[in-house]
Structure formats: C-alpha cells, structure tokens
Write a protein that holds these residues in place. Structure first.
Motif, PDB file in Angstrom:
ATOM      1  N   ILE A  27      34.397 -15.525   2.627  1.00 41.91           N
ATOM      2  CA  ILE A  27      34.970 -16.732   2.035  1.00 41.91           C
ATOM      3  C   ILE A  27      34.931 -17.872   3.053  1.00 41.91           C
ATOM      4  O   ILE A  27      34.849 -17.618   4.262  1.00 41.91           O
ATOM      5  CB  ILE A  27      36.433 -16.542   1.560  1.00 41.91           C
ATOM      6  CG1 ILE A  27      37.343 -16.127   2.728  1.00 41.91           C
ATOM      7  CG2 ILE A  27      36.499 -15.546   0.422  1.00 41.91           C
ATOM      8  CD1 ILE A  27      38.823 -16.094   2.363  1.00 41.91           C
ATOM      9  N   SER A  28      35.023 -19.082   2.537  1.00 40.36           N
ATOM     10  CA  SER A  28      35.180 -20.245   3.424  1.00 40.36           C
ATOM     11  C   SER A  28      36.656 -20.345   3.770  1.00 40.36           C
ATOM     12  O   SER A  28      37.426 -21.052   3.124  1.00 40.36           O
ATOM     13  CB  SER A  28      34.687 -21.508   2.713  1.00 40.36           C
ATOM     14  OG  SER A  28      33.318 -21.429   2.422  1.00 40.36           O
ATOM     15  N   PHE A  29      37.039 -19.624   4.782  1.00 39.11           N
ATOM     16  CA  PHE A  29      38.444 -19.370   5.079  1.00 39.11           C
ATOM     17  C   PHE A  29      39.292 -20.633   5.134  1.00 39.11           C
ATOM     18  O   PHE A  29      40.401 -20.659   4.607  1.00 39.11           O
ATOM     19  CB  PHE A  29      38.537 -18.626   6.415  1.00 39.11           C
ATOM     20  CG  PHE A  29      39.925 -18.214   6.799  1.00 39.11           C
ATOM     21  CD1 PHE A  29      40.662 -18.975   7.703  1.00 39.11           C
ATOM     22  CD2 PHE A  29      40.491 -17.067   6.279  1.00 39.11           C
ATOM     23  CE1 PHE A  29      41.944 -18.603   8.061  1.00 39.11           C
ATOM     24  CE2 PHE A  29      41.773 -16.678   6.623  1.00 39.11           C
ATOM     25  CZ  PHE A  29      42.499 -17.449   7.523  1.00 39.11           C
ATOM     26  N   SER A  30      38.794 -21.684   5.739  1.00 44.42           N
ATOM     27  CA  SER A  30      39.632 -22.864   6.007  1.00 44.42           C
ATOM     28  C   SER A  30      40.096 -23.565   4.737  1.00 44.42           C
ATOM     29  O   SER A  30      41.086 -24.310   4.771  1.00 44.42           O
ATOM     30  CB  SER A  30      38.894 -23.850   6.907  1.00 44.42           C
ATOM     31  OG  SER A  30      37.741 -24.338   6.253  1.00 44.42           O
ATOM     32  N   ILE A  31      39.444 -23.356   3.607  1.00 42.57           N
ATOM     33  CA  ILE A  31      39.854 -24.045   2.380  1.00 42.57           C
ATOM     34  C   ILE A  31      40.813 -23.205   1.535  1.00 42.57           C
ATOM     35  O   ILE A  31      41.314 -23.682   0.512  1.00 42.57           O
ATOM     36  CB  ILE A  31      38.645 -24.459   1.513  1.00 42.57           C
ATOM     37  CG1 ILE A  31      37.945 -23.236   0.910  1.00 42.57           C
ATOM     38  CG2 ILE A  31      37.676 -25.324   2.315  1.00 42.57           C
ATOM     39  CD1 ILE A  31      36.885 -23.603  -0.120  1.00 42.57           C
ATOM     40  N   TYR A  32      41.061 -21.976   1.953  1.00 42.32           N
ATOM     41  CA  TYR A  32      41.925 -21.081   1.192  1.00 42.32           C
ATOM     42  C   TYR A  32      43.373 -21.180   1.642  1.00 42.32           C
ATOM     43  O   TYR A  32      43.662 -21.320   2.845  1.00 42.32           O
ATOM     44  CB  TYR A  32      41.461 -19.635   1.335  1.00 42.32           C
ATOM     45  CG  TYR A  32      40.340 -19.267   0.400  1.00 42.32           C
ATOM     46  CD1 TYR A  32      39.045 -19.750   0.595  1.00 42.32           C
ATOM     47  CD2 TYR A  32      40.574 -18.452  -0.708  1.00 42.32           C
ATOM     48  CE1 TYR A  32      38.027 -19.438  -0.273  1.00 42.32           C
ATOM     49  CE2 TYR A  32      39.557 -18.129  -1.584  1.00 42.32           C
ATOM     50  CZ  TYR A  32      38.285 -18.624  -1.358  1.00 42.32           C
ATOM     51  OH  TYR A  32      37.284 -18.314  -2.226  1.00 42.32           O
ATOM     52  N   ASN A  33      44.274 -21.093   0.674  1.00 39.56           N
ATOM     53  CA  ASN A  33      45.681 -20.873   0.962  1.00 39.56           C
ATOM     54  C   ASN A  33      45.863 -19.371   1.193  1.00 39.56           C
ATOM     55  O   ASN A  33      45.401 -18.557   0.391  1.00 39.56           O
ATOM     56  CB  ASN A  33      46.557 -21.333  -0.203  1.00 39.56           C
ATOM     57  CG  ASN A  33      46.398 -22.811  -0.474  1.00 39.56           C
ATOM     58  OD1 ASN A  33      46.415 -23.633   0.443  1.00 39.56           O
ATOM     59  ND2 ASN A  33      46.213 -23.161  -1.740  1.00 39.56           N
ATOM     60  N   MET A  34      46.549 -19.018   2.265  1.00 43.59           N
ATOM     61  CA  MET A  34      46.695 -17.611   2.632  1.00 43.59           C
ATOM     62  C   MET A  34      48.151 -17.180   2.498  1.00 43.59           C
ATOM     63  O   MET A  34      49.073 -17.998   2.636  1.00 43.59           O
ATOM     64  CB  MET A  34      46.228 -17.390   4.070  1.00 43.59           C
ATOM     65  CG  MET A  34      44.796 -17.808   4.328  1.00 43.59           C
ATOM     66  SD  MET A  34      43.605 -16.888   3.332  1.00 43.59           S
ATOM     67  CE  MET A  34      43.848 -15.214   3.959  1.00 43.59           C
ATOM     68  N   GLY A  35      48.349 -15.888   2.252  1.00 43.87           N
ATOM     69  CA  GLY A  35      49.715 -15.422   2.090  1.00 43.87           C
ATOM     70  C   GLY A  35      49.871 -13.948   2.393  1.00 43.87           C
ATOM     71  O   GLY A  35      48.886 -13.212   2.529  1.00 43.87           O
ATOM     72  N   TRP A  36      51.114 -13.566   2.514  1.00 43.69           N
ATOM     73  CA  TRP A  36      51.489 -12.160   2.671  1.00 43.69           C
ATOM     74  C   TRP A  36      52.489 -11.807   1.569  1.00 43.69           C
ATOM     75  O   TRP A  36      53.457 -12.539   1.341  1.00 43.69           O
ATOM     76  CB  TRP A  36      52.140 -11.906   4.034  1.00 43.69           C
ATOM     77  CG  TRP A  36      51.184 -11.916   5.171  1.00 43.69           C
ATOM     78  CD1 TRP A  36      50.859 -12.972   5.977  1.00 43.69           C
ATOM     79  CD2 TRP A  36      50.409 -10.804   5.638  1.00 43.69           C
ATOM     80  NE1 TRP A  36      49.942 -12.598   6.911  1.00 43.69           N
ATOM     81  CE2 TRP A  36      49.644 -11.264   6.730  1.00 43.69           C
ATOM     82  CE3 TRP A  36      50.288  -9.470   5.253  1.00 43.69           C
ATOM     83  CZ2 TRP A  36      48.772 -10.432   7.432  1.00 43.69           C
ATOM     84  CZ3 TRP A  36      49.418  -8.649   5.950  1.00 43.69           C
ATOM     85  CH2 TRP A  36      48.673  -9.136   7.026  1.00 43.69           C
ATOM     86  N   TYR A  37      52.226 -10.702   0.883  1.00 43.74           N
ATOM     87  CA  TYR A  37      53.120 -10.135  -0.104  1.00 43.74           C
ATOM     88  C   TYR A  37      53.541  -8.760   0.386  1.00 43.74           C
ATOM     89  O   TYR A  37      52.909  -8.175   1.268  1.00 43.74           O
ATOM     90  CB  TYR A  37      52.416  -9.985  -1.459  1.00 43.74           C
ATOM     91  CG  TYR A  37      52.272 -11.253  -2.245  1.00 43.74           C
ATOM     92  CD1 TYR A  37      51.352 -12.228  -1.872  1.00 43.74           C
ATOM     93  CD2 TYR A  37      53.037 -11.490  -3.384  1.00 43.74           C
ATOM     94  CE1 TYR A  37      51.211 -13.394  -2.596  1.00 43.74           C
ATOM     95  CE2 TYR A  37      52.900 -12.652  -4.128  1.00 43.74           C
ATOM     96  CZ  TYR A  37      51.988 -13.598  -3.717  1.00 43.74           C
ATOM     97  OH  TYR A  37      51.850 -14.748  -4.444  1.00 43.74           O
ATOM     98  N   ARG A  38      54.606  -8.245  -0.197  1.00 43.75           N
ATOM     99  CA  ARG A  38      55.017  -6.874   0.109  1.00 43.75           C
ATOM    100  C   ARG A  38      55.539  -6.191  -1.144  1.00 43.75           C
ATOM    101  O   ARG A  38      56.013  -6.844  -2.069  1.00 43.75           O
ATOM    102  CB  ARG A  38      56.080  -6.849   1.206  1.00 43.75           C
ATOM    103  CG  ARG A  38      57.418  -7.448   0.823  1.00 43.75           C
ATOM    104  CD  ARG A  38      58.347  -7.484   2.036  1.00 43.75           C
ATOM    105  NE  ARG A  38      59.647  -8.070   1.711  1.00 43.75           N
ATOM    106  CZ  ARG A  38      60.579  -8.324   2.618  1.00 43.75           C
ATOM    107  NH1 ARG A  38      60.367  -8.025   3.903  1.00 43.75           N
ATOM    108  NH2 ARG A  38      61.732  -8.857   2.251  1.00 43.75           N
TER     109      ARG A  38
END
Length: 115
Positions: A27-38
C-alpha cells in the motif's frame, strides 16, 4: 498484495509495558489512516487508537494516558506503546489500514497481562 504484519505481543505483568509494531506492504502507506483494534475473549472488538495520515491521534478513553500510537512513514510502520498495562488490556491486538472505502487488517498479536 497487501500485508499488515504485527509483532511485539506477549505476556507481561500488570504495570508493565509492551510495544506493538505493525509493518505494512503493498500500500501507499503515507496516505492511509492507521489504527489498532483489540478483541478480548467473549467481547466485541473495540478501537484502541488511530493515527491519521496527518498524524492526528485518537484514543479510546480506557487507554488515554497509558498508550501512545505513532507512525513512521519511510519505514511503513505504525507502533503502539503500551504502558501501565492492566489485566483488562488482555486481548488480541490487530493493526488496520484505511483509505476511503478500503480497510485492510493484520492477523493480530496476543497481549496477555497477568501475574
């Protein structure tokens, strides 16, 4: 092929710390919103923290002041620093990448907080 690979989970005593890391590829990492779920056993999956492509962060109330999400765009990584861990933080933690209607998930890493 998109891949999100988490690492850094494990067993830690209450009050301890762990640092989770997620490495993205495809992926084009810099344009993605990233998150952590649990997701804890018998419970619904919940959002833990997100960091937007503009580096804005959001946390669920239960982890505010204890967890810190960060990203390194050149390395395609998003980390979750977890301090003052509690037994109720025990769960499988998964990394996500979102852009518009596209969301990708990692396989998850187990975090267990116990004596």
């Amino acid at each position: 092929q998109v891949q999100l690979v988490e690492s850094g989970g494990g067993l830690v005593q209450p009050g301890g710390s762990l640092r989770l890391s997620c490495t993205a590829s495809g992926i084009s990492f810099s344009i993605y919103n990233m998150g952590w779920y649990r997701q804890a056993p018998g419970k619904q999956r919940e959002l833990v923290a997100t960091i937007s492509r503009g580096f804005t962060t959001v946390y669920v109330n239960s982890v505010k002041g204890r967890f810190t999400i960060s990203r390194d765009n050149p390395k395609n990584t998003v980390d979750l620093q977890m301090n003052s861990l509690k037994p109720e933080d025990t769960a499988v933690y998964s990394c996500t990448a979102n852009y518009g209607s596209m969301t990708y998930w990692g396989q998850g890493t187990q975090v267990t907080v116990s004596l």
